[in-house]
Design a protein around this motif. Structure first.
Motif, PDB file in Angstrom:
ATOM      1  N   LEU A  75      -8.865 -80.532  21.592  1.00 21.93           N
ATOM      2  CA  LEU A  75      -9.544 -79.863  20.486  1.00 21.93           C
ATOM      3  C   LEU A  75      -8.749 -79.129  19.529  1.00 21.93           C
ATOM      4  O   LEU A  75      -8.778 -79.156  18.344  1.00 21.93           O
ATOM      5  CB  LEU A  75     -10.835 -79.109  20.956  1.00 21.93           C
ATOM      6  CG  LEU A  75     -11.857 -79.606  21.702  1.00 21.93           C
ATOM      7  CD1 LEU A  75     -12.952 -78.809  22.170  1.00 21.93           C
ATOM      8  CD2 LEU A  75     -12.487 -80.755  20.682  1.00 21.93           C
ATOM      9  N   THR A  76      -7.875 -78.651  20.125  1.00 21.30           N
ATOM     10  CA  THR A  76      -6.738 -77.795  19.334  1.00 21.30           C
ATOM     11  C   THR A  76      -5.895 -78.923  18.454  1.00 21.30           C
ATOM     12  O   THR A  76      -5.699 -78.630  17.232  1.00 21.30           O
ATOM     13  CB  THR A  76      -5.702 -77.168  20.146  1.00 21.30           C
ATOM     14  OG1 THR A  76      -6.404 -76.200  20.789  1.00 21.30           O
ATOM     15  CG2 THR A  76      -4.698 -76.515  19.342  1.00 21.30           C
ATOM     16  N   ILE A  78      -7.013 -81.844  17.392  1.00 26.40           N
ATOM     17  CA  ILE A  78      -7.860 -82.379  16.683  1.00 26.40           C
ATOM     18  C   ILE A  78      -8.265 -81.431  15.429  1.00 26.40           C
ATOM     19  O   ILE A  78      -8.433 -81.661  14.278  1.00 26.40           O
ATOM     20  CB  ILE A  78      -9.336 -82.800  17.052  1.00 26.40           C
ATOM     21  CG1 ILE A  78      -9.099 -83.999  18.068  1.00 26.40           C
ATOM     22  CG2 ILE A  78     -10.419 -83.058  16.313  1.00 26.40           C
ATOM     23  CD1 ILE A  78     -10.182 -84.238  18.894  1.00 26.40           C
ATOM     24  N   SER A  79      -8.205 -80.143  15.633  1.00 29.18           N
ATOM     25  CA  SER A  79      -8.383 -79.146  14.781  1.00 29.18           C
ATOM     26  C   SER A  79      -7.390 -78.808  13.714  1.00 29.18           C
ATOM     27  O   SER A  79      -7.570 -78.273  12.637  1.00 29.18           O
ATOM     28  CB  SER A  79      -8.946 -77.771  15.301  1.00 29.18           C
ATOM     29  OG  SER A  79      -7.757 -77.227  15.964  1.00 29.18           O
ATOM     30  N   ILE A  80      -5.974 -79.303  13.985  1.00 32.29           N
ATOM     31  CA  ILE A  80      -4.994 -78.920  13.161  1.00 32.29           C
ATOM     32  C   ILE A  80      -5.106 -79.746  11.884  1.00 32.29           C
ATOM     33  O   ILE A  80      -5.065 -79.258  10.808  1.00 32.29           O
ATOM     34  CB  ILE A  80      -3.509 -78.897  14.035  1.00 32.29           C
ATOM     35  CG1 ILE A  80      -3.480 -77.898  15.064  1.00 32.29           C
ATOM     36  CG2 ILE A  80      -2.375 -79.135  12.968  1.00 32.29           C
ATOM     37  CD1 ILE A  80      -2.366 -77.997  15.945  1.00 32.29           C
ATOM     38  N   ALA A  82      -7.721 -81.147  10.558  1.00 30.40           N
ATOM     39  CA  ALA A  82      -8.971 -80.638  10.325  1.00 30.40           C
ATOM     40  C   ALA A  82      -9.026 -79.543   9.175  1.00 30.40           C
ATOM     41  O   ALA A  82      -9.789 -79.026   8.678  1.00 30.40           O
ATOM     42  CB  ALA A  82     -10.205 -80.581  11.276  1.00 30.40           C
ATOM     43  N   ILE A  83      -7.770 -78.701   9.202  1.00 34.15           N
ATOM     44  CA  ILE A  83      -7.648 -77.610   8.435  1.00 34.15           C
ATOM     45  C   ILE A  83      -7.624 -77.917   7.125  1.00 34.15           C
ATOM     46  O   ILE A  83      -8.202 -77.479   5.949  1.00 34.15           O
ATOM     47  CB  ILE A  83      -6.462 -76.702   8.694  1.00 34.15           C
ATOM     48  CG1 ILE A  83      -6.480 -76.148  10.262  1.00 34.15           C
ATOM     49  CG2 ILE A  83      -6.014 -75.803   7.872  1.00 34.15           C
ATOM     50  CD1 ILE A  83      -5.233 -75.521  10.581  1.00 34.15           C
ATOM     51  N   LEU A  88     -12.185 -76.476   7.841  1.00 34.14           N
ATOM     52  CA  LEU A  88     -12.988 -76.492   9.074  1.00 34.14           C
ATOM     53  C   LEU A  88     -12.149 -76.345  10.452  1.00 34.14           C
ATOM     54  O   LEU A  88     -12.694 -75.888  11.630  1.00 34.14           O
ATOM     55  CB  LEU A  88     -13.786 -77.889   9.171  1.00 34.14           C
ATOM     56  CG  LEU A  88     -15.146 -78.198   7.989  1.00 34.14           C
ATOM     57  CD1 LEU A  88     -15.560 -79.618   8.396  1.00 34.14           C
ATOM     58  CD2 LEU A  88     -15.751 -77.037   8.185  1.00 34.14           C
ATOM     59  N   GLY A  89     -10.889 -76.958  10.531  1.00 32.41           N
ATOM     60  CA  GLY A  89      -9.978 -76.459  11.545  1.00 32.41           C
ATOM     61  C   GLY A  89     -10.000 -75.273  11.965  1.00 32.41           C
ATOM     62  O   GLY A  89      -9.738 -74.808  12.973  1.00 32.41           O
ATOM     63  N   MET A  92     -12.756 -74.162  13.847  1.00 31.91           N
ATOM     64  CA  MET A  92     -12.715 -74.722  14.876  1.00 31.91           C
ATOM     65  C   MET A  92     -11.621 -73.659  15.963  1.00 31.91           C
ATOM     66  O   MET A  92     -11.907 -73.620  17.201  1.00 31.91           O
ATOM     67  CB  MET A  92     -12.118 -76.268  15.138  1.00 31.91           C
ATOM     68  CG  MET A  92     -13.373 -77.086  14.823  1.00 31.91           C
ATOM     69  SD  MET A  92     -12.653 -78.697  14.896  1.00 31.91           S
ATOM     70  CE  MET A  92     -12.255 -78.932  16.361  1.00 31.91           C
ATOM     71  N   LEU A  93     -10.534 -73.505  15.324  1.00 31.44           N
ATOM     72  CA  LEU A  93      -9.538 -72.707  16.132  1.00 31.44           C
ATOM     73  C   LEU A  93      -9.879 -71.520  16.725  1.00 31.44           C
ATOM     74  O   LEU A  93      -9.576 -71.074  17.703  1.00 31.44           O
ATOM     75  CB  LEU A  93      -8.095 -72.626  15.562  1.00 31.44           C
ATOM     76  CG  LEU A  93      -7.497 -74.071  15.199  1.00 31.44           C
ATOM     77  CD1 LEU A  93      -6.190 -73.706  14.107  1.00 31.44           C
ATOM     78  CD2 LEU A  93      -6.804 -74.514  16.473  1.00 31.44           C
ATOM     79  N   ILE A  96     -12.386 -72.067  19.489  1.00 31.47           N
ATOM     80  CA  ILE A  96     -11.682 -72.368  20.821  1.00 31.47           C
ATOM     81  C   ILE A  96     -10.969 -71.291  21.228  1.00 31.47           C
ATOM     82  O   ILE A  96     -11.082 -71.015  22.629  1.00 31.47           O
ATOM     83  CB  ILE A  96     -10.670 -73.691  20.375  1.00 31.47           C
ATOM     84  CG1 ILE A  96     -11.208 -74.944  20.093  1.00 31.47           C
ATOM     85  CG2 ILE A  96      -9.530 -73.603  21.356  1.00 31.47           C
ATOM     86  CD1 ILE A  96     -10.177 -75.850  19.455  1.00 31.47           C
TER      87      ILE A  96
END
Length: 127
Positions: A75-76, A78-80, A82-83, A88-89, A92-93, A96
């Motif tokens: 998930l980390t 994926i979220s990078i 998504a920033i 949104l990233g 998410m971070l 998380i």
């Protein structure tokens, strides 16, 4: 002539023992990620691999920990990227980070009470 065994066999060598403290330490060791950056996966993995046949419940808790840590890593990653998508990233971070801090503590309490681990937000990589 009679052979006498001075050490009585009271317990099988394959018998598992109850060790809730080791289960709690295994869960709390996930917080090493905040100190070292990588210890949250390595230390529980080593404890699980060495003690899964010796401690009751270690196999179940160890699998849950490894699956949870692998899920957090995925998930980390994926979220990078998504920033770049409306930030949104970053949300998410933050999520998380909160879950990665709270869930090991919750599961440590559950392990001390002989309950199964919580599998919130966990992808079952290891069955």
């Amino acid at each position: 002539m009679e052979v006498i065994n001075p050490t009585p066999q009271t317990q099988s060598t394959t018998a598992k023992r109850y060790d809730n403290q080791l289960l709690v330490i295994t869960h709390v060791s996930q917080l090493l990620t905040y100190v070292t950056g990588f210890g949250g996966l390595i230390v529980p993995l080593i404890l699980w691999l060495t003690q899964r046949d010796k401690v009751v419940g270690m196999n179940e808790h160890g699998k849950a920990i490894v699956n949870f840590q692998l899920t957090l890593i995925l998930l980390t990653i994926i979220s990078i990227p998504a920033i770049l998508l409306l930030g949104l990233g970053i949300l998410m971070l933050i999520f998380i980070g909160i879950v990665a801090f709270v869930l090991p503590i919750v599961n440590a309490v559950r392990a001390s009470n002989n309950q199964p681990p919580s599998l919130f937000m966990t992808i079952p990589f290891i069955g």
